[in-house]
Write a protein that holds these residues in place. Structure first.
Motif, PDB file in Angstrom:
ATOM      1  N   ALA A  35       0.859  -1.180   0.000  1.00 42.38           N
ATOM      2  CA  ALA A  35       0.000   0.000   0.000  1.00 42.38           C
ATOM      3  C   ALA A  35       0.893   1.227   0.000  1.00 42.38           C
ATOM      4  O   ALA A  35       1.821   1.327   0.809  1.00 42.38           O
ATOM      5  CB  ALA A  35      -0.908   0.007   1.224  1.00 42.38           C
TER       6      ALA A  35
ATOM      7  N   PHE B 105       4.000  -1.246   3.560  1.00 38.04           N
ATOM      8  CA  PHE B 105       3.621   0.140   3.306  1.00 38.04           C
ATOM      9  C   PHE B 105       4.809   0.846   2.655  1.00 38.04           C
ATOM     10  O   PHE B 105       5.959   0.592   3.005  1.00 38.04           O
ATOM     11  CB  PHE B 105       3.241   0.864   4.598  1.00 38.04           C
TER      12      PHE B 105
ATOM     13  N   VAL C  38      -3.118   4.748   0.066  1.00 41.80           N
ATOM     14  CA  VAL C  38      -3.579   5.421   1.283  1.00 41.80           C
ATOM     15  C   VAL C  38      -3.292   6.901   1.077  1.00 41.80           C
ATOM     16  O   VAL C  38      -2.132   7.319   1.087  1.00 41.80           O
ATOM     17  CB  VAL C  38      -2.848   4.901   2.540  1.00 41.80           C
TER      18      VAL C  38
ATOM     19  N   THR D 210      -8.520   2.646  -3.014  1.00 45.22           N
ATOM     20  CA  THR D 210      -8.036   3.798  -2.251  1.00 45.22           C
ATOM     21  C   THR D 210      -8.733   3.919  -0.905  1.00 45.22           C
ATOM     22  O   THR D 210      -9.909   3.564  -0.769  1.00 45.22           O
ATOM     23  CB  THR D 210      -8.271   5.095  -3.058  1.00 45.22           C
ATOM     24  N   ILE D 211      -8.001   4.401   0.072  1.00 44.09           N
ATOM     25  CA  ILE D 211      -8.566   4.745   1.372  1.00 44.09           C
ATOM     26  C   ILE D 211      -7.987   6.101   1.770  1.00 44.09           C
ATOM     27  O   ILE D 211      -6.843   6.411   1.430  1.00 44.09           O
ATOM     28  CB  ILE D 211      -8.234   3.667   2.434  1.00 44.09           C
TER      29      ILE D 211
ATOM     30  N   THR E  14      -6.681  -1.108   5.416  1.00 40.55           N
ATOM     31  CA  THR E  14      -5.831  -1.241   4.228  1.00 40.55           C
ATOM     32  C   THR E  14      -5.679  -2.708   3.846  1.00 40.55           C
ATOM     33  O   THR E  14      -5.688  -3.062   2.656  1.00 40.55           O
ATOM     34  CB  THR E  14      -4.445  -0.613   4.477  1.00 40.55           C
TER      35      THR E  14
END
Length: 367
Positions: A4, A70, A101, A202-203, A277
């Protein structure tokens, strides 16, 4: 391992958030644009409250959580799709991640510079989305040009691809992300092969000040981000305070709980963000539990029992015979595998069984 990417404008708290998520000081966090140039990458464990109860039933103190990666990506500025700032590098790094993110600044602070000079979270989101859309639009148009001759020749695969591209081009040109374009299941399969930036799930991470976290629901900036996320993308917004999370990195678990309690907050936003996520990436968790260890294994939603077995070892998938299965909730209610078996909740499943999130599995195989 799926990745992510943490993205956003410069000085919105991306690197601070990355340090908090990865519990490191790996990324430089400074009050000026482009303090991140090369992406920082960290493996992040997924918080899961189910591990400890399972360890008690299994009589083991060893628990191994699931993990994802990440990536802290350089801040984007207006014009990135044309190479402004670190535009080309920024966009290439986004192509390499599986989900986004997007960190949005939702606080005023005269001591922290904003590249646009004022706080406006919706403007910030649209700056980023516009640059990603423009990059995708350029990719779609170039792809249509490349396959035009094959389409005229009657190549079936290229004709099918051009149909999808013809739908995407006006959609992107109207300022909408590829993810929201209406496509048939067959067309979506073609769309995935295009690797468009705005096709990535997407977040939003709404970054608030330390003192605003407890009352974040009434924060007008957060409310705007949530509304935008729901109406324009249909995605989730998680509220975090990157500065608080950064401070928690150096505290022991008990100290961190006490610190959060003093702020009127029950749980760190980081845990919620990591779990959200994880699910955004289409990942699910099953468990193996024994006297040696309790372990969370990562699978994709929809994976069958043999595929889940293959996550442990390819031999398990190749020689799969059956899976002994009990749902986490059922095991907790019964208190033991033996009690779950007596109540008929401990089952034998075959090759067609689709593993559910929270299943506790024991595989039988023969190689």
């Amino acid at each position: 391992m799926l990745r992510a990417g943490i993205v956003g404008l410069p000085n919105v708290g991306k690197s601070t958030l990355f340090n908090a998520v990865t519990r490191t000081r790996k990324a430089e966090a400074a009050n000026y644009p482009f303090c991140t140039i090369d992406p920082n990458i960290g493996v992040v464990t997924v918080p899961d409250d189910r591990l400890e109860p399972l360890s008690k039933i299994s009589k083991t103190s060893v628990t191994i959580p699931a993990a994802i990666e990440f990536v802290d990506i350089a801040g984007l500025v207006r014009g990135a799709s044309q190479g402004e700032g670190l535009g080309n590098k920024f966009l290439s790094h986004i192509r390499e991640v599986d989900a986004i993110v997007q960190v949005v600044r939702c606080f005023e602070d005269p001591d922290i510079h904003h590249v646009a000079g004022a706080i406006d979270p919706i403007r910030d989101i649209e700056v980023i989305n516009t640059e990603l859309i423009l990059a995708d639009l350029d990719s779609v148009r170039k792809r249509r040009e490349r396959i035009a001759k094959d389409v005229k020749r009657g190549d079936k695969a290229c004709i099918a691809e051009d149909v999808v591209l013809a739908k995407l081009e006006p959609h992107l040109d109207s300022g909408k992300i590829a993810l929201t374009c209406e496509l048939t299941p067959e067309e979506k399969a073609i769309d995935k092969s295009l690797w468009l930036l705005t096709d990535k799930p997407t977040i939003f991470a709404a970054n608030v000040r330390e003192g605003d976290l407890a009352a974040a629901d009434s924060n007008p900036f957060v409310q705007k981000v949530r509304h935008y996320a729901e109406t324009h993308i249909g995605c989730e917004t998680v509220v975090i305070s990157a500065q608080i999370e950064s401070d928690l990195v150096d505290l022991a678990p008990d100290e961190a709980k006490q610190f959060l309690a003093e702020l009127g907050v029950k749980e760190s936003g980081i845990g919620q963000l990591i779990r959200a996520t994880y699910h955004l990436l289409g990942l699910r968790t099953y468990f193996t539990a024994g006297e040696k260890e309790v372990r969370a294994w990562t699978i994709h939603a929809g994976d069958t029992a043999p595929q889940a077995a293959g996550v442990i070892h390819t031999d398990f998938e190749r020689g799969f015979i059956k899976a002994e299965t009990v749902a986490y909730e059922d095991l907790m209610r019964c208190g033991s595998v033996a009690a779950a078996r007596e109540k008929g909740l401990y089952r034998m499943e075959g090759k067609e069984y689709v593993v559910k999130d929270g299943d506790v599995l024991l595989f039988k195989f023969n190689v």
